[in-house]
Design a protein around this motif. Structure first.
Motif, mmCIF file in Angstrom:
data_model
loop_
_atom_site.group_PDB
_atom_site.id
_atom_site.type_symbol
_atom_site.label_atom_id
_atom_site.label_comp_id
_atom_site.label_asym_id
_atom_site.label_seq_id
_atom_site.Cartn_x
_atom_site.Cartn_y
_atom_site.Cartn_z
ATOM 1 N N ILE A 82 -5.656 -5.223 -5.416
ATOM 2 C CA ILE A 82 -5.095 -5.393 -6.754
ATOM 3 C C ILE A 82 -4.143 -6.596 -6.722
ATOM 4 O O ILE A 82 -3.368 -6.751 -5.769
ATOM 5 C CB ILE A 82 -4.367 -4.117 -7.204
ATOM 6 N N LYS A 83 -4.206 -7.405 -7.766
ATOM 7 C CA LYS A 83 -3.371 -8.605 -7.835
ATOM 8 C C LYS A 83 -1.899 -8.215 -7.745
ATOM 9 O O LYS A 83 -1.444 -7.296 -8.438
ATOM 10 C CB LYS A 83 -3.641 -9.327 -9.156
ATOM 11 N N GLY A 84 -1.189 -8.887 -6.850
ATOM 12 C CA GLY A 84 0.226 -8.583 -6.686
ATOM 13 C C GLY A 84 0.519 -7.600 -5.573
ATOM 14 O O GLY A 84 1.679 -7.421 -5.189
ATOM 15 N N HIS A 85 -0.504 -6.963 -5.047
ATOM 16 C CA HIS A 85 -0.314 -6.040 -3.919
ATOM 17 C C HIS A 85 -0.310 -6.827 -2.616
ATOM 18 O O HIS A 85 -1.180 -7.664 -2.384
ATOM 19 C CB HIS A 85 -1.432 -4.993 -3.891
ATOM 20 N N SER A 135 -4.981 -0.729 -1.368
ATOM 21 C CA SER A 135 -3.894 -1.707 -1.419
ATOM 22 C C SER A 135 -2.655 -1.069 -2.027
ATOM 23 O O SER A 135 -2.732 -0.061 -2.734
ATOM 24 C CB SER A 135 -4.306 -2.963 -2.204
ATOM 25 N N SER A 136 -1.518 -1.673 -1.733
ATOM 26 C CA SER A 136 -0.260 -1.171 -2.297
ATOM 27 C C SER A 136 0.719 -2.325 -2.447
ATOM 28 O O SER A 136 0.580 -3.377 -1.831
ATOM 29 C CB SER A 136 0.349 -0.082 -1.408
ATOM 30 N N GLN A 137 1.735 -2.058 -3.257
ATOM 31 C CA GLN A 137 2.787 -3.054 -3.448
ATOM 32 C C GLN A 137 3.690 -3.077 -2.226
ATOM 33 O O GLN A 137 3.724 -2.139 -1.433
ATOM 34 C CB GLN A 137 3.608 -2.707 -4.690
ATOM 35 N N PHE A 138 4.457 -4.136 -2.118
ATOM 36 C CA PHE A 138 5.433 -4.267 -1.052
ATOM 37 C C PHE A 138 6.405 -3.093 -1.077
ATOM 38 O O PHE A 138 6.901 -2.718 -2.136
ATOM 39 C CB PHE A 138 6.184 -5.584 -1.228
ATOM 40 N N ARG A 139 6.635 -2.472 0.071
ATOM 41 C CA ARG A 139 7.546 -1.337 0.224
ATOM 42 C C ARG A 139 7.124 -0.100 -0.574
ATOM 43 O O ARG A 139 7.933 0.771 -0.831
ATOM 44 C CB ARG A 139 8.979 -1.720 -0.157
#
Lengths: 114, 114
Positions: free
Chosen positions: A26-29, A94-98
């Motif tokens: 995902i965009k931004g992950h 996928s995942s975001q930062f932290r």
């Protein structure tokens, strides 16, 4: 994109052939994870990335498996010289930062080794 | 080693009944996340509910709720007013802090009968 994309959906390889699977997070992950689900439904963690850097590769069978996440390209998981036991569904997440506790899964790639 | 155990390989209930799926885990950590994922025949992994270990209140999401017993290392999922669309494999999962990966249980195959 808003969803994790994985290609191809299905992949058939003869034993000993190479297989390459792709994942667009995902965009931004910034985190990408690869999991293997064998036919008995068991999940096995393979590898994770933070951006293009390997974060954790403790699950990777290193002699035949490799993975990359390069800037501006889909991440890839490559299996050299496939074996029958590599037949499985390979999931990318996928995942975001932290926020690795909030993983979004792709639809998976089913690899069949004949 | 951190492990997740689902002791019920299969369960079957009638539509509209309540069903509880069991999960136990083993960790020496104090803070972590627990999850229930649903995997229908399409193989897509769908997050059902998430529990943060430092929160004593049990998480709820509409018809889905958990019974989190931290001392007993137990994390069961209750599905109320079950529907045919709840038929799926259900996986309990755990994220050790800082590990950035999910550890899955073996799964429970749930069938909702009309």
């Amino acid at each position: 994109g808003e969803e994790v994309a994985q290609t191809p959906k299905h992949l058939v390889r003869g034993e000993g052939q190479k297989a390459k699977l792709y994942c667009a997070p995902i965009k931004g992950h910034s985190y990408v994870f690869w999991y293997q689900q064998v036919l008995k439904n068991e999940f096995k963690f393979l590898i994770s990335f933070q951006n293009e850097n390997v974060f954790d590769e403790t699950g990777m069978p290193k002699e035949r498996f490799s993975a990359k996440c390069l800037p501006n390209s889909p991440c890839s998981l490559e299996i050299q010289a496939t074996k029958l036991e590599d037949s499985a569904v390979y999931f990318c997440a996928s995942s975001q930062f932290r926020k690795a506790y909030e993983q979004y899964f792709g639809p998976g790639t089913r690899l069949t080794v004949t | 080693a951190q492990t997740v155990t689902q002791s019920q390989p299969e369960m079957s209930v009638q539509e509209a009944e309540t069903v509880t799926l069991s999960c136990t885990y083993d960790t020496s950590e104090n803070n972590y996340y627990l999850f229930w994922y649903k995997q229908p025949p399409s193989r897509q992994m769908i997050l059902v509910i998430r529990q943060e270990a430092y929160k004593q209140q049990n998480a709820t999401e509409n018809r889905f709720s958990v019974n989190f017993q931290k001392a007993a290392k137990s994390f069961s999922l209750k599905i109320s007013d079950s529907q045919l669309g709840d038929t799926a494999m259900y996986f309990c999962a755990f994220t050790p802090p800082g590990a950035q990966k999910l550890v899955f249980g073996q799964g429970t195959r749930l069938t909702i009968n009309p």
